[in-house]
Design a protein around this motif. Structure first.
Motif, PDB file in Angstrom:
ATOM      1  N   PHE A   1       6.301   3.860  -5.487  1.00  0.00           N
ATOM      2  CA  PHE A   1       7.534   4.234  -4.792  1.00  0.00           C
ATOM      3  C   PHE A   1       8.169   2.978  -4.208  1.00  0.00           C
ATOM      4  O   PHE A   1       7.477   1.995  -3.920  1.00  0.00           O
ATOM      5  CB  PHE A   1       7.275   5.271  -3.691  1.00  0.00           C
ATOM      6  CG  PHE A   1       6.285   4.834  -2.642  1.00  0.00           C
ATOM      7  CD1 PHE A   1       6.667   4.020  -1.579  1.00  0.00           C
ATOM      8  CD2 PHE A   1       4.961   5.237  -2.711  1.00  0.00           C
ATOM      9  CE1 PHE A   1       5.766   3.628  -0.603  1.00  0.00           C
ATOM     10  CE2 PHE A   1       4.034   4.847  -1.745  1.00  0.00           C
ATOM     11  CZ  PHE A   1       4.444   4.036  -0.680  1.00  0.00           C
TER      12      PHE A   1
ATOM     13  N   ASN B   1       3.176   4.750   4.335  1.00  0.00           N
ATOM     14  CA  ASN B   1       4.415   5.499   4.147  1.00  0.00           C
ATOM     15  C   ASN B   1       4.059   6.915   3.720  1.00  0.00           C
ATOM     16  O   ASN B   1       3.206   7.121   2.856  1.00  0.00           O
ATOM     17  CB  ASN B   1       5.289   4.827   3.079  1.00  0.00           C
ATOM     18  CG  ASN B   1       6.720   5.339   3.076  1.00  0.00           C
ATOM     19  OD1 ASN B   1       7.063   6.274   3.788  1.00  0.00           O
ATOM     20  ND2 ASN B   1       7.561   4.721   2.263  1.00  0.00           N
TER      21      ASN B   1
ATOM     22  N   TRP C   1       7.843  15.192  -3.577  1.00  0.00           N
ATOM     23  CA  TRP C   1       8.259  13.792  -3.576  1.00  0.00           C
ATOM     24  C   TRP C   1       8.625  13.307  -4.984  1.00  0.00           C
ATOM     25  O   TRP C   1       8.765  12.115  -5.212  1.00  0.00           O
ATOM     26  CB  TRP C   1       7.142  12.922  -3.002  1.00  0.00           C
ATOM     27  CG  TRP C   1       6.794  13.304  -1.604  1.00  0.00           C
ATOM     28  CD1 TRP C   1       7.392  12.861  -0.453  1.00  0.00           C
ATOM     29  CD2 TRP C   1       5.782  14.234  -1.181  1.00  0.00           C
ATOM     30  NE1 TRP C   1       6.824  13.449   0.646  1.00  0.00           N
ATOM     31  CE2 TRP C   1       5.827  14.299   0.240  1.00  0.00           C
ATOM     32  CE3 TRP C   1       4.834  15.010  -1.855  1.00  0.00           C
ATOM     33  CZ2 TRP C   1       4.957  15.107   0.980  1.00  0.00           C
ATOM     34  CZ3 TRP C   1       3.980  15.814  -1.116  1.00  0.00           C
ATOM     35  CH2 TRP C   1       4.044  15.870   0.282  1.00  0.00           C
TER      36      TRP C   1
ATOM     37  N   ARG D   1      11.399   0.383   0.351  1.00  0.00           N
ATOM     38  CA  ARG D   1      12.469   0.649   1.329  1.00  0.00           C
ATOM     39  C   ARG D   1      12.685   2.133   1.577  1.00  0.00           C
ATOM     40  O   ARG D   1      13.400   2.500   2.511  1.00  0.00           O
ATOM     41  CB  ARG D   1      13.782   0.040   0.843  1.00  0.00           C
ATOM     42  CG  ARG D   1      14.302   0.652  -0.446  1.00  0.00           C
ATOM     43  CD  ARG D   1      15.585   0.005  -0.924  1.00  0.00           C
ATOM     44  NE  ARG D   1      16.065   0.622  -2.149  1.00  0.00           N
ATOM     45  CZ  ARG D   1      15.679   0.280  -3.366  1.00  0.00           C
ATOM     46  NH1 ARG D   1      14.772  -0.689  -3.504  1.00  0.00           N
ATOM     47  NH2 ARG D   1      16.164   0.881  -4.437  1.00  0.00           N
ATOM     48  N   ASP D   2      12.111   3.005   0.759  1.00  0.00           N
ATOM     49  CA  ASP D   2      12.329   4.442   0.891  1.00  0.00           C
ATOM     50  C   ASP D   2      11.333   5.066   1.865  1.00  0.00           C
ATOM     51  O   ASP D   2      10.128   4.836   1.757  1.00  0.00           O
ATOM     52  CB  ASP D   2      12.184   5.146  -0.463  1.00  0.00           C
ATOM     53  CG  ASP D   2      13.377   4.903  -1.372  1.00  0.00           C
ATOM     54  OD1 ASP D   2      14.266   4.116  -0.977  1.00  0.00           O
ATOM     55  OD2 ASP D   2      13.410   5.489  -2.463  1.00  0.00           O
TER      56      ASP D   2
ATOM     57  N   GLN E   1      11.244  10.672  -5.749  1.00  0.00           N
ATOM     58  CA  GLN E   1      11.093   9.338  -5.174  1.00  0.00           C
ATOM     59  C   GLN E   1       9.950   8.539  -5.794  1.00  0.00           C
ATOM     60  O   GLN E   1       9.893   7.323  -5.623  1.00  0.00           O
ATOM     61  CB  GLN E   1      10.855   9.440  -3.654  1.00  0.00           C
ATOM     62  CG  GLN E   1      12.034   9.964  -2.864  1.00  0.00           C
ATOM     63  CD  GLN E   1      11.700  10.109  -1.389  1.00  0.00           C
ATOM     64  OE1 GLN E   1      11.076  11.075  -0.970  1.00  0.00           O
ATOM     65  NE2 GLN E   1      12.103   9.132  -0.593  1.00  0.00           N
TER      66      GLN E   1
ATOM     67  N   THR F   1       3.461  -0.041  -4.239  1.00  0.00           N
ATOM     68  CA  THR F   1       4.841  -0.306  -3.842  1.00  0.00           C
ATOM     69  C   THR F   1       5.122  -1.791  -4.069  1.00  0.00           C
ATOM     70  O   THR F   1       4.187  -2.601  -4.087  1.00  0.00           O
ATOM     71  CB  THR F   1       5.068   0.101  -2.366  1.00  0.00           C
ATOM     72  OG1 THR F   1       6.465   0.225  -2.105  1.00  0.00           O
ATOM     73  CG2 THR F   1       4.444  -0.888  -1.405  1.00  0.00           C
TER      74      THR F   1
END
Length: 279
Positions: free
Chosen positions: A55, A130, A17, A58-59, A20, A106
């Motif tokens: 992060f 998430n 990851w 929206r991802d 991101q 986030t």
């Protein structure tokens, strides 16, 4: 296991990851000395036991981060502070009290409240699930995600006998600006630490403000709201218009160097004047 080895293990575990996520907070500050544009200091970075991993909200994070962390030896523990639903999670490594741990963050944008689809009641919009983890939502965190820089921990310092490459950390401008924006939300001892963080970031990159930092500021400024711009100006005035108690406390935090309050103030004032035109 050293704290650098613990952090490196976290970074290696999160490698799938890596494109991101951004390592923010105190570990970003510690990693700045691996940035080629940074001045190489003769003092140690402030120790921090926690690693904050951010992060974009929206991802979508593909795969299961929790599973990867648990398989690597991390233990998931809920953070019940604030009674948020679902609670944010932290991932500890080892059995020592107050040992190394990681948390996920986030951005919080828009209203701080949301309507629960089951109870139909309004509740704090404080967490987000998430990629198998639950992150805490924080205001102004999007600033830290703007144009992150890449650093590599060399093999002889990672604690793993291998380099840990391409770690994304906030650019120094975002790091400094976010500290100004969150100042009123911080406990007093954290405010003094943030003043030191701002001073050190300006010190480490003082030789490249015009070439390296000013273009970043112009890009970041375009994304800010009017309220954020006003808050930045107010923050500089509150924290750095004169030698104050926070600056006096900040200079006492390092144990391996002596900083005069007047010198801290002057460097910060000159840095902001060059970077922001005095804001």
């Amino acid at each position: 296991m050293s704290d650098f080895a613990e952090f490196s293990k976290l970074a290696v575990t999160l490698a799938p990851w890596r494109s991101q996520i951004v390592f923010v907070g105190g570990w970003a500050y510690r990693l700045y000395r691996y940035e080629p544009r940074a001045y190489k200091p003769d003092f140690a970075a402030i120790f921090t036991q926690d690693a904050d991993v951010a992060f974009p909200a929206r991802d979508a994070l593909e795969g299961d981060i929790k599973e990867a962390l648990v398989n690597a030896g991390f233990k998931e523990e809920p953070n019940f502070a604030g009674n948020f639903r679902p609670p944010a999670m932290r991932y500890t490594l080892g059995d020592e009290a107050n040992g190394f741990y990681a948390e996920f963050l986030t951005p919080l944008t828009g209203s701080p409240m949301r309507r629960n689809s089951i109870t139909k009641q309004f509740e704090p919009d404080a967490t987000l699930a998430n990629g198998g983890v639950v992150a805490q939502k924080l205001r102004h965190l999007e600033v830290l995600l703007h144009e992150p820089w890449l650093v590599t921990i060399p093999a002889d310092e990672s604690g793993l006998r291998e380099a840990v490459a391409d770690l994304r950390i906030p650019n120094p401008v975002s790091f400094i600006i976010q500290k100004l924006l969150i100042r009123d939300d911080r406990a007093r001892e954290k405010r003094a630490q943030d003043v030191l963080y701002i001073y050190d970031a300006l010190y480490l990159f003082s030789g490249g403000i015009e070439d390296d930092l000013l273009p970043v500021w112009k890009s970041l400024e375009a994304t800010l709201t009017d309220a954020q711009r006003k808050s930045i100006t107010a923050g500089i005035d509150v924290l750095f218009s004169r030698v104050n108690d926070l600056i006096r406390e900040a200079v006492t935090i390092p144990t391996d160097r002596k900083i005069e309050p007047e010198n801290m103030l002057k460097l910060c004032q000159n840095g902001f004047e060059e970077l922001l035109g005095g804001a």
